[in-house]
Each structure stands twice: as C-alpha cells, then as structure tokens.
Design a protein around this motif. Structure first.
Motif, PDB file in Angstrom:
ATOM      1  N   GLN A  14      -5.800 -35.399 -45.627  1.00 37.96           N
ATOM      2  CA  GLN A  14      -5.177 -36.629 -46.120  1.00 37.96           C
ATOM      3  C   GLN A  14      -3.992 -36.300 -47.017  1.00 37.96           C
ATOM      4  OE1 GLN A  14      -7.727 -39.557 -47.917  1.00 37.96           O
ATOM      5  NE2 GLN A  14      -9.522 -38.739 -46.878  1.00 37.96           N
ATOM      6  N   SER A  16      -0.369 -38.613 -49.005  1.00 40.21           N
ATOM      7  CA  SER A  16       0.122 -39.940 -49.383  1.00 40.21           C
ATOM      8  C   SER A  16       1.286 -40.422 -48.526  1.00 40.21           C
ATOM      9  CB  SER A  16       0.545 -39.952 -50.857  1.00 40.21           C
ATOM     10  OG  SER A  16      -0.564 -39.760 -51.700  1.00 40.21           O
ATOM     11  N   TYR A  18       4.311 -43.464 -48.409  1.00 44.64           N
ATOM     12  CA  TYR A  18       5.102 -44.305 -49.313  1.00 44.64           C
ATOM     13  C   TYR A  18       6.019 -45.221 -48.512  1.00 44.64           C
ATOM     14  CZ  TYR A  18       3.861 -40.494 -52.509  1.00 44.64           C
ATOM     15  OH  TYR A  18       3.181 -39.546 -53.235  1.00 44.64           O
ATOM     16  N   TYR A  28       1.575 -45.879 -51.081  1.00 46.91           N
ATOM     17  CA  TYR A  28       1.062 -47.100 -50.472  1.00 46.91           C
ATOM     18  C   TYR A  28      -0.399 -46.926 -50.058  1.00 46.91           C
ATOM     19  CZ  TYR A  28       0.738 -50.986 -47.144  1.00 46.91           C
ATOM     20  OH  TYR A  28       0.355 -52.115 -46.467  1.00 46.91           O
ATOM     21  N   LYS A  29      -0.688 -45.745 -49.438  1.00 49.26           N
ATOM     22  CA  LYS A  29      -2.061 -45.462 -49.009  1.00 49.26           C
ATOM     23  C   LYS A  29      -2.156 -44.002 -48.556  1.00 49.26           C
ATOM     24  CE  LYS A  29      -1.332 -46.963 -44.221  1.00 49.26           C
ATOM     25  NZ  LYS A  29      -1.825 -47.834 -43.145  1.00 49.26           N
ATOM     26  N   PRO A  30      -3.386 -43.461 -48.489  1.00 46.58           N
ATOM     27  CA  PRO A  30      -3.558 -42.131 -47.904  1.00 46.58           C
ATOM     28  C   PRO A  30      -3.553 -42.246 -46.377  1.00 46.58           C
ATOM     29  CG  PRO A  30      -5.656 -42.939 -48.733  1.00 46.58           C
ATOM     30  CD  PRO A  30      -4.615 -43.977 -49.080  1.00 46.58           C
ATOM     31  N   VAL A  31      -3.006 -41.236 -45.720  1.00 47.07           N
ATOM     32  CA  VAL A  31      -2.927 -41.228 -44.261  1.00 47.07           C
ATOM     33  C   VAL A  31      -3.310 -39.847 -43.728  1.00 47.07           C
ATOM     34  CG1 VAL A  31      -1.199 -43.064 -44.074  1.00 47.07           C
ATOM     35  CG2 VAL A  31      -0.456 -40.683 -44.323  1.00 47.07           C
ATOM     36  N   ASP A  35      -2.182 -40.543 -38.086  1.00 44.18           N
ATOM     37  CA  ASP A  35      -1.489 -41.763 -38.523  1.00 44.18           C
ATOM     38  C   ASP A  35       0.027 -41.556 -38.474  1.00 44.18           C
ATOM     39  OD1 ASP A  35      -3.875 -43.165 -39.135  1.00 44.18           O
ATOM     40  OD2 ASP A  35      -3.915 -42.339 -41.162  1.00 44.18           O
ATOM     41  N   THR A  77      -2.492 -35.891 -51.717  1.00 49.94           N
ATOM     42  CA  THR A  77      -2.517 -37.275 -52.200  1.00 49.94           C
ATOM     43  C   THR A  77      -2.162 -37.271 -53.683  1.00 49.94           C
ATOM     44  OG1 THR A  77      -4.911 -37.077 -52.545  1.00 49.94           O
ATOM     45  CG2 THR A  77      -4.180 -38.144 -50.506  1.00 49.94           C
TER      46      THR A  77
END
Length: 194
Positions: A14, A16, A18, A28-31, A35, A77
């Motif tokens: 994982q 991060s 943005y 914004y979220k972990p990917v 992804d 992350t």
C-alpha cells in the motif's frame, strides 16, 4: 434493513494516492499497485496526458503537470507528503528516467532484468521517460541507501541514471495515461484476473 458496506481489501503493498494539484499534500486514500495500474490504463488521465505532450515549453509543461495530474508516493503511506510523516513503508522504489533515447527498448530490458523484479512499469507523462517500480528491502538499510545502490546498479548495467530526487521516500510520482503499462501478475487480485 440497511446493508453494511464491506471495506475494500488492498492487495499487495500500500501507498498513498493524492488528488491534484501537487501542492495538495494531504493523501486522499491508500492504494495498491493494481489500483494505479487500473488508473493509468483507464481513460481518466488521457486528456491531460495528451495535452501535456503538445506543450513544447518546459516551464509551461511543468506548471501544467503540477496542477493537472493526480499522483502517488510509491514509498509508502503518509499522513502528509513529507518524509517525516511516513506511516508505513511499502518496500517499493520508483525509478524515474527522463529523456530516455529508446523508451520501448529500455522497458523491455528492465522487464528482463535478472536482479530486480518489476512490480509496475509505465511511460512518464511526457512520453519520453520511464517509471520503473521495483520491490526492495529496507530492513537493514535506509531508503536512501537502497536508492543509491540501485542507482549504481542501473548506471553500470544500462548507462542510465534515475532522477536523484527519487531518493526521498515521499517523492511524488504523477499518474499519466498509458494503455501499455505493465504490472507483475502477482499484484493482480484473483477476482480481477481473466
């Protein structure tokens, strides 16, 4: 009766993600690698990638890229895009090669490299570079030490030197459109394999 939403499981390392612009340093979220692969091979970034490649002035192109492209920090992350704000390392290293004389030739060579397994590879937003993401181990060395060792290997083997700013674990990597991006099959979730 209201159904409970099942959280999405992230397959593999994982890091991060943005939302644009680059001065937005809050993730914004972990990917996952998959992804990012899906994002890059999809149509979302195609218009801005096409527009960027029409710009001939470097300053104008850099300014456009900074405001028009979402990005990730492949190193891990973060609570904020800053080396001191690392939550958890991904054990991934992004090697960024600019102005590569033959993009396809080097992509093929990197994929066949006997020392480093490719996790993900794609053409840079400009169309003249390569982003090569490889798994690393940082248990006994710092991220910067590993980056220096990999840089020495790549320089000796291929005669290329990656962008030295990638030594920072929080280094931003813009996400362009690349229909020909490559992902290691082991990072593809079973429900996404065909």
């Amino acid at each position: 009766m209201k159904t409970q939403e099942i959280p999405r499981l992230i397959f593999g390392p994982q890091f991060s993600f943005y939302r644009k612009p680059i001065w937005n340093t809050a993730p914004y979220k972990p990917v996952s690698l998959y992804d990012v692969y899906s994002y890059i091979t999809g149509a979302y970034a195609a218009p801005q990638t096409e527009h960027l490649r029409t710009l001939t002035d470097k300053k104008e192109a850099d300014a456009y890229k900074a405001k028009a492209f979402d990005y990730v920090t492949f190193g891990g992350t973060f609570t904020k895009r800053d080396d001191d704000c690392l939550i958890f390392p991904s054990d991934l290293l992004c090697l960024d090669f600019d102005h590569v004389p033959n993009v396809q030739m080097y992509r093929n060579q990197f994929l066949a490299d006997p020392e480093f397994e490719t996790a993900l590879m794609f053409t840079s937003p400009s169309g003249h570079g390569i982003k090569w993401i490889v798994p690393i181990r940082t248990c006994c060395h710092t991220y910067q030490q590993v980056f220096a060792a990999v840089t020495n290997y790549v320089k000796a083997t291929y005669g290329l030197v990656p962008d030295q700013k990638c030594k920072d674990i929080s280094r931003a990597c813009f996400l362009p459109h690349d229909a020909g991006a490559w992902i290691n099959p082991k990072y593809v979730p079973f429900n996404a394999q065909r």
